[in-house]
Scaffold this motif. Structure first.
Motif, short mmCIF file in Angstrom:
data_model
loop_
_atom_site.label_atom_id
_atom_site.label_comp_id
_atom_site.label_asym_id
_atom_site.label_seq_id
_atom_site.Cartn_x
_atom_site.Cartn_y
_atom_site.Cartn_z
N SER A 152 6.36 8.80 -4.62
CA SER A 152 6.66 9.76 -5.69
C SER A 152 7.88 9.28 -6.46
CB SER A 152 6.96 11.13 -5.09
OG SER A 152 8.18 11.08 -4.34
N GLY A 161 2.00 4.43 -3.48
CA GLY A 161 1.84 5.88 -3.45
C GLY A 161 3.12 6.68 -3.47
N PRO A 176 3.28 1.65 -8.64
CA PRO A 176 2.05 0.84 -8.61
C PRO A 176 2.26 -0.58 -9.14
CG PRO A 176 1.57 3.05 -9.41
CD PRO A 176 3.07 2.92 -9.36
N GLN A 202 0.83 -1.21 0.00
CA GLN A 202 0.00 0.00 0.00
C GLN A 202 0.87 1.25 0.00
OE1 GLN A 202 -2.71 0.22 3.32
NE2 GLN A 202 -3.98 1.75 2.35
N ASP A 203 1.95 1.24 0.76
CA ASP A 203 2.82 2.40 0.83
C ASP A 203 3.59 2.60 -0.47
OD1 ASP A 203 5.32 4.02 1.66
OD2 ASP A 203 4.03 4.14 3.42
#
Length: 272
Positions: free
Chosen positions: A29, A27, A92, A23-24
Motif C-alpha cells: 500500500s 502489493g 509495481p 511479489q510482496d
C-alpha cells in the motif's frame, strides 16, 4: 549454469528470495511504501531502490571484469540518479525492476568457467572476483529482505541454509575489509573469538582482531570467547542486525569465556 556448485547455490537462493520480495513489493500500500525502515532514514521505497541499484552496480562490475577491466562501471552520479528514479517509482514498477536485475545478474553466470569466475571486478571496498559477487549479492538480498520484513512489522526470518552459505564470505572476505575500512568503534588488541555454528563442526572460525588487521580462519580454537549459535543468529550478529548481548539474553547464542571479551566484541567487530 556456472561451473561452481557453490556459486549455483547462491544464484538459486538469489532467484528464490528476490522472487518472493518482488511479489510482496508489488502489493504494498502507499502507507507501507513510505514507512520508515530499521535502516533510518530510509523508507521502504528507499530500501527497495537500494536493493535494485546495488544489484545493477554489481552486474556492471561483473560485465567489466569479464572484459578484463577493473574500472568503476557506474559513477556515483549515475548511481544517485538511478536511486532517485527508483525511489520515485510505485511498488509495481519497483517490483518489475527487482525481477529485471535478478534475471540480468544471474544470467551473467551462465556458462562461466573458472577463468570467468576468477576475473576481478571493481568494488568500492576493494576489487573482488566474479565468484565473490554472487555470494555478496545473496547477502544483500537476504539481509535487506530481513530488514524489509522488520520494517513492515512482520516476524523476520533468515533462512538457516542461506546463512550457512553466507558465513564464509561474511567472515573470511567481508569482515577483514570492513575492519580495514575503519568501520569499528575501536581497534582490537589481539582478541580472539571462536564463532561456531551449532552441530556443524566444519563451520567454525577463529576471528583474531589486531590493531591493524582482522583475520578469520576456519578452526576450532583456541579463543578468548566462544560464541555458538545457529547460522542465522551468527550471520545477523556479523551483519550488525543484532548485538551480542541481546542474542545471548534471548538464548539464541551461547557464550563461553571471559565476559570482558563479550563487551569488547561490540566495539571492535566491524559493521557493514
Amino acid at each position: 549454469m556456472s561451473s561452481d556448485p557453490e556459486v549455483e547455490r547462491c544464484l538459486s537462493a538469489i532467484r528464490e528470495l528476490s522472487g518472493a520480495l518482488s511479489q510482496d513489493v508489488a502489493g504494498l500500500s502507499a502507507d507501507e511504501w513510505d514507512r520508515v525502515t530499521n535502516c533510518a532514514p530510509w523508507r521502504v521505497r528507499d530500501l527497495v531502490a537500494h536493493i535494485v541499484s546495488s544489484g545493477e552496480g554489481f552486474a556492471a562490475s561483473i560485465r567489466e571484469a569479464l572484459k578484463g577491466s577493473q574500472q568503476q562501471a557506474v559513477s556515483h552520479a549515475e548511481r544517485d540518479r538511478r536511486q532517485a528514479e527508483l525511489v520515485a517509482a510505485d511498488p509495481p514498477t519497483a517490483a518489475k525492476a527487482i525481477d529485471t536485475i535478478t534475471s540480468d545478474f544471474t544470467g551473467l553466470y551462465d556458462g562461466l568457467e573458472e577463468d570467468g569466475l576468477s576475473a576481478i571486478g571493481f568494488h568500492r571496498r576493494g576489487n573482488r572476483s566474479v565468484r565473490w559477487f554472487a555470494a555478496h549479492r545473496l547477502a544483500e538480498i537476504a539481509f535487506h529482505s530481513w530488514d524489509y520484513q522488520v520494517s513492515l512489522g512482520r516476524e523476520p526470518k533468515l533462512d538457516e541454509d542461506v546463512a550457512l552459505l553466507l558465513l564464509p564470505t561474511l567472515l573470511e572476505s567481508n569482515a577483514p575489509r570492513t575492519y580495514a575500512a575503519g568501520l569499528s568503534a575501536e581497534k582490537g588488541t589481539g582478541e580472539r573469538y571462536l564463532l561456531a555454528v551449532t552441530d556443524h563442526p566444519d563451520a567454525q572460525w577463529v576471528v583474531t582482531i589486531d590493531p591493524d588487521e582482522l583475520t578469520a580462519v576456519r578452526s576450532e580454537g583456541p579463543a578468548d570467547l566462544a560464541i555458538t549459535g545457529t547460522a542465522a543468529a551468527l550471520a545477523l550478529l556479523i551483519y550488525g542486525r543484532y548485538d551480542l548481548s541481546s542474542l545471548f539474553q534471548s538464548g539464541a547464542i551461547r557464550l563461553e569465556g571471559d565476559a570482558a571479551f563479550a563487551e569488547r566484541f561490540q566495539a571492535i567487530f566491524p559493521r557493514p
